[in-house]
Design a protein around this motif. Structure first.
Motif, PDB file in Angstrom:
ATOM      1  N   THR A  53      -9.310  21.054  32.785  1.00 20.34           N
ATOM      2  CA  THR A  53      -8.672  22.170  33.490  1.00 20.34           C
ATOM      3  C   THR A  53      -8.726  21.942  34.995  1.00 20.34           C
ATOM      4  O   THR A  53      -7.878  22.432  35.729  1.00 20.34           O
ATOM      5  CB  THR A  53      -9.352  23.506  33.147  1.00 20.34           C
ATOM      6  OG1 THR A  53     -10.757  23.425  33.476  1.00 20.34           O
ATOM      7  CG2 THR A  53      -9.196  23.829  31.660  1.00 20.34           C
ATOM      8  N   HIS A  54      -9.746  21.201  35.456  1.00 21.84           N
ATOM      9  CA  HIS A  54      -9.855  20.814  36.863  1.00 21.84           C
ATOM     10  C   HIS A  54     -11.034  19.868  37.024  1.00 21.84           C
ATOM     11  O   HIS A  54     -11.834  19.706  36.097  1.00 21.84           O
ATOM     12  CB  HIS A  54      -9.997  22.040  37.770  1.00 21.84           C
ATOM     13  CG  HIS A  54     -11.253  22.844  37.531  1.00 21.84           C
ATOM     14  ND1 HIS A  54     -11.466  23.554  36.362  1.00 21.84           N
ATOM     15  CD2 HIS A  54     -12.348  23.037  38.292  1.00 21.84           C
ATOM     16  CE1 HIS A  54     -12.643  24.160  36.437  1.00 21.84           C
ATOM     17  NE2 HIS A  54     -13.208  23.854  37.593  1.00 21.84           N
ATOM     18  N   VAL A  55     -11.123  19.262  38.193  1.00 21.41           N
ATOM     19  CA  VAL A  55     -12.157  18.248  38.426  1.00 21.41           C
ATOM     20  C   VAL A  55     -13.336  18.859  39.204  1.00 21.41           C
ATOM     21  O   VAL A  55     -13.442  18.726  40.419  1.00 21.41           O
ATOM     22  CB  VAL A  55     -11.566  17.020  39.155  1.00 21.41           C
ATOM     23  CG1 VAL A  55     -12.656  15.984  39.410  1.00 21.41           C
ATOM     24  CG2 VAL A  55     -10.450  16.391  38.323  1.00 21.41           C
ATOM     25  N   HIS A  56     -14.189  19.579  38.495  1.00 17.43           N
ATOM     26  CA  HIS A  56     -15.491  19.995  39.009  1.00 17.43           C
ATOM     27  C   HIS A  56     -16.548  19.446  38.051  1.00 17.43           C
ATOM     28  O   HIS A  56     -16.280  19.267  36.863  1.00 17.43           O
ATOM     29  CB  HIS A  56     -15.609  21.535  39.075  1.00 17.43           C
ATOM     30  CG  HIS A  56     -15.121  22.123  40.357  1.00 17.43           C
ATOM     31  ND1 HIS A  56     -14.756  23.443  40.473  1.00 17.43           N
ATOM     32  CD2 HIS A  56     -14.932  21.557  41.585  1.00 17.43           C
ATOM     33  CE1 HIS A  56     -14.374  23.676  41.736  1.00 17.43           C
ATOM     34  NE2 HIS A  56     -14.464  22.548  42.412  1.00 17.43           N
ATOM     35  N   GLY A  57     -17.760  19.225  38.587  1.00 20.71           N
ATOM     36  CA  GLY A  57     -18.800  18.548  37.825  1.00 20.71           C
ATOM     37  C   GLY A  57     -19.196  19.214  36.525  1.00 20.71           C
ATOM     38  O   GLY A  57     -19.665  18.537  35.605  1.00 20.71           O
ATOM     39  N   ASP A  58     -18.991  20.522  36.401  1.00 21.40           N
ATOM     40  CA  ASP A  58     -19.344  21.214  35.155  1.00 21.40           C
ATOM     41  C   ASP A  58     -18.176  21.254  34.164  1.00 21.40           C
ATOM     42  O   ASP A  58     -18.252  21.918  33.136  1.00 21.40           O
ATOM     43  CB  ASP A  58     -19.876  22.629  35.439  1.00 21.40           C
ATOM     44  CG  ASP A  58     -18.935  23.448  36.306  1.00 21.40           C
ATOM     45  OD1 ASP A  58     -18.061  22.861  36.978  1.00 21.40           O
ATOM     46  OD2 ASP A  58     -19.074  24.682  36.325  1.00 21.40           O
ATOM     47  N   HIS A  59     -17.099  20.517  34.474  1.00 23.46           N
ATOM     48  CA  HIS A  59     -15.946  20.443  33.569  1.00 23.46           C
ATOM     49  C   HIS A  59     -15.555  19.005  33.227  1.00 23.46           C
ATOM     50  O   HIS A  59     -14.881  18.766  32.234  1.00 23.46           O
ATOM     51  CB  HIS A  59     -14.746  21.185  34.175  1.00 23.46           C
ATOM     52  CG  HIS A  59     -14.984  22.661  34.308  1.00 23.46           C
ATOM     53  ND1 HIS A  59     -14.509  23.575  33.398  1.00 23.46           N
ATOM     54  CD2 HIS A  59     -15.696  23.366  35.221  1.00 23.46           C
ATOM     55  CE1 HIS A  59     -14.903  24.791  33.754  1.00 23.46           C
ATOM     56  NE2 HIS A  59     -15.625  24.684  34.863  1.00 23.46           N
ATOM     57  N   VAL A  60     -15.974  18.067  34.082  1.00 21.10           N
ATOM     58  CA  VAL A  60     -15.663  16.648  33.820  1.00 21.10           C
ATOM     59  C   VAL A  60     -16.943  15.820  33.655  1.00 21.10           C
ATOM     60  O   VAL A  60     -16.891  14.598  33.529  1.00 21.10           O
ATOM     61  CB  VAL A  60     -14.822  16.020  34.965  1.00 21.10           C
ATOM     62  CG1 VAL A  60     -13.535  16.795  35.190  1.00 21.10           C
ATOM     63  CG2 VAL A  60     -15.625  15.936  36.264  1.00 21.10           C
ATOM     64  N   GLY A  77      -5.457  27.128  42.698  1.00 16.86           N
ATOM     65  CA  GLY A  77      -6.151  28.198  43.411  1.00 16.86           C
ATOM     66  C   GLY A  77      -7.648  27.943  43.400  1.00 16.86           C
ATOM     67  O   GLY A  77      -8.265  27.781  44.443  1.00 16.86           O
ATOM     68  N   HIS A  78      -8.222  27.883  42.190  1.00 16.28           N
ATOM     69  CA  HIS A  78      -9.650  27.523  42.095  1.00 16.28           C
ATOM     70  C   HIS A  78      -9.820  26.128  42.690  1.00 16.28           C
ATOM     71  O   HIS A  78     -10.684  25.896  43.532  1.00 16.28           O
ATOM     72  CB  HIS A  78     -10.093  27.586  40.638  1.00 16.28           C
ATOM     73  CG  HIS A  78     -11.508  27.166  40.419  1.00 16.28           C
ATOM     74  ND1 HIS A  78     -12.586  27.893  40.877  1.00 16.28           N
ATOM     75  CD2 HIS A  78     -12.030  26.078  39.795  1.00 16.28           C
ATOM     76  CE1 HIS A  78     -13.702  27.265  40.552  1.00 16.28           C
ATOM     77  NE2 HIS A  78     -13.400  26.164  39.893  1.00 16.28           N
ATOM     78  N   THR A  79      -8.998  25.191  42.225  1.00 17.77           N
ATOM     79  CA  THR A  79      -8.787  23.910  42.911  1.00 17.77           C
ATOM     80  C   THR A  79      -7.278  23.679  42.963  1.00 17.77           C
ATOM     81  O   THR A  79      -6.520  24.331  42.239  1.00 17.77           O
ATOM     82  CB  THR A  79      -9.426  22.719  42.152  1.00 17.77           C
ATOM     83  OG1 THR A  79      -8.742  22.554  40.897  1.00 17.77           O
ATOM     84  CG2 THR A  79     -10.909  22.941  41.895  1.00 17.77           C
ATOM     85  N   GLY A 106      -9.246  27.753  32.239  1.00 21.81           N
ATOM     86  CA  GLY A 106     -10.250  27.152  33.116  1.00 21.81           C
ATOM     87  C   GLY A 106     -10.931  28.187  33.986  1.00 21.81           C
ATOM     88  O   GLY A 106     -11.326  29.243  33.499  1.00 21.81           O
ATOM     89  N   ASP A 107     -11.022  27.902  35.284  1.00 18.62           N
ATOM     90  CA  ASP A 107     -11.756  28.786  36.181  1.00 18.62           C
ATOM     91  C   ASP A 107     -10.838  29.704  36.980  1.00 18.62           C
ATOM     92  O   ASP A 107     -11.208  30.184  38.059  1.00 18.62           O
ATOM     93  CB  ASP A 107     -12.642  27.964  37.125  1.00 18.62           C
ATOM     94  CG  ASP A 107     -13.870  27.409  36.411  1.00 18.62           C
ATOM     95  OD1 ASP A 107     -14.112  27.793  35.249  1.00 18.62           O
ATOM     96  OD2 ASP A 107     -14.594  26.597  37.025  1.00 18.62           O
ATOM     97  N   VAL A 108      -9.640  29.972  36.461  1.00 19.39           N
ATOM     98  CA  VAL A 108      -8.791  30.988  37.092  1.00 19.39           C
ATOM     99  C   VAL A 108      -9.541  32.325  37.112  1.00 19.39           C
ATOM    100  O   VAL A 108      -9.484  33.083  38.078  1.00 19.39           O
ATOM    101  CB  VAL A 108      -7.438  31.137  36.347  1.00 19.39           C
ATOM    102  CG1 VAL A 108      -6.646  32.329  36.867  1.00 19.39           C
ATOM    103  CG2 VAL A 108      -6.610  29.854  36.496  1.00 19.39           C
TER     104      VAL A 108
HETATM  105 ZN   LIG Z   1     -14.729  24.937  38.730  1.00 15.41          ZN
END
Ligand SMILES: [Zn+2]
Length: 232
Positions: A56-63, A143-145, A161-163
């Protein structure tokens, strides 16, 4: 029929999505590959049969566990190229906090490192998941990223994701209560992405933390999107 299984991890959710074939959405934080593989097996899917790992996006808790999963399973991985900057730096950087809560959380979570990987597939608005065995499409919901995406599934389920977040304390408290995520590169863009998602009339929103958020019979969610109430 599309079955969405929430895989609850330490900080975040991953999702197994089963149509004709199965895909994985997000990979949690570093060190969570085994837990994800077990959850996939528990759902009756052989991990080797997964056709795609979407982020959903490239943040450490998702990838965070993708490099390990890719090494074990060899399935293609995908994210939106607008998050390439985050992949290149290999950590979350300084997370732009939303409100006071976000600014406090930012001190603890900024800079979390993750193992980098090269994506096999570049996601874009309208990307079809049909070739991977799931009746659904990717929407670019920034928006979130800048590169945040959502999966709009044909039966009215959506993984966003983190919307938004669901509830408090990682969803342990009131998981169906909508809440802005602690961080956003652009909150106006988050609002715009949320309005766009809700205009598609999904019935259930699966989020990166907590949830799921039922849309029907969830007046908090409706009010949230209508007047931009932020809880900040
Ligand atoms: Zn995130």
């Amino acid at each position: 029929m599309i079955k969405v299984t929430q895989i609850k991890l330490r900080l975040s959710n991953a999702y197994l999505v089963q149509g004709d074939r199965a895909i994985l959405v997000d990979s949690g934080a570093p060190g969570e590959a085994d837990k994800i593989l077990q959850a996939v097996r528990d759902a009756g899917v052989a991990p080797e049969a997964l056709t795609l790992l979407v982020h959903t996006h490239v943040h450490g808790d998702h990838v965070g566990s993708t490099a390990v999963l890719q090494q074990k399973l060899g399935m293609p991985t995908a994210y939106h190229p607008a998050d390439q900057r985050l992949m290149d730096q290999g950590h979350n950087g300084r997370l732009p906090g939303v409100g006071l809560r976000g600014q406090v959380m930012s001190r603890f979570l900024s800079g979390s490192a993750f193992a980098q990987f090269a994506p096999d597939v570049a996601l874009a608005e309208g990307f079809s998941l049909r070739p991977y065995g799931v009746d659904g499409v990717i929407w670019h919901t920034p928006g979130h990223t800048a590169g945040s995406v959502s999966l709009l599934l044909a039966d009215g389920q959506a993984i966003i994701g983190d919307v938004l977040m669901g509830g408090y304390l990682g969803g342990n408290l009131r998981p169906a209560r909508p809440n802005w995520h602690y961080f956003a590169e652009s909150l106006p863009q988050v609002r715009q992405s949320l309005r766009r998602i809700l205009a598609a009339n999904p019935h259930t929103l699966y989020v990166g933390h907590g949830g799921p958020l039922p849309v029907v019979g969830n007046p908090a969610l409706t009010a949230f999107s209508a007047d931009g109430r932020s809880g900040i």
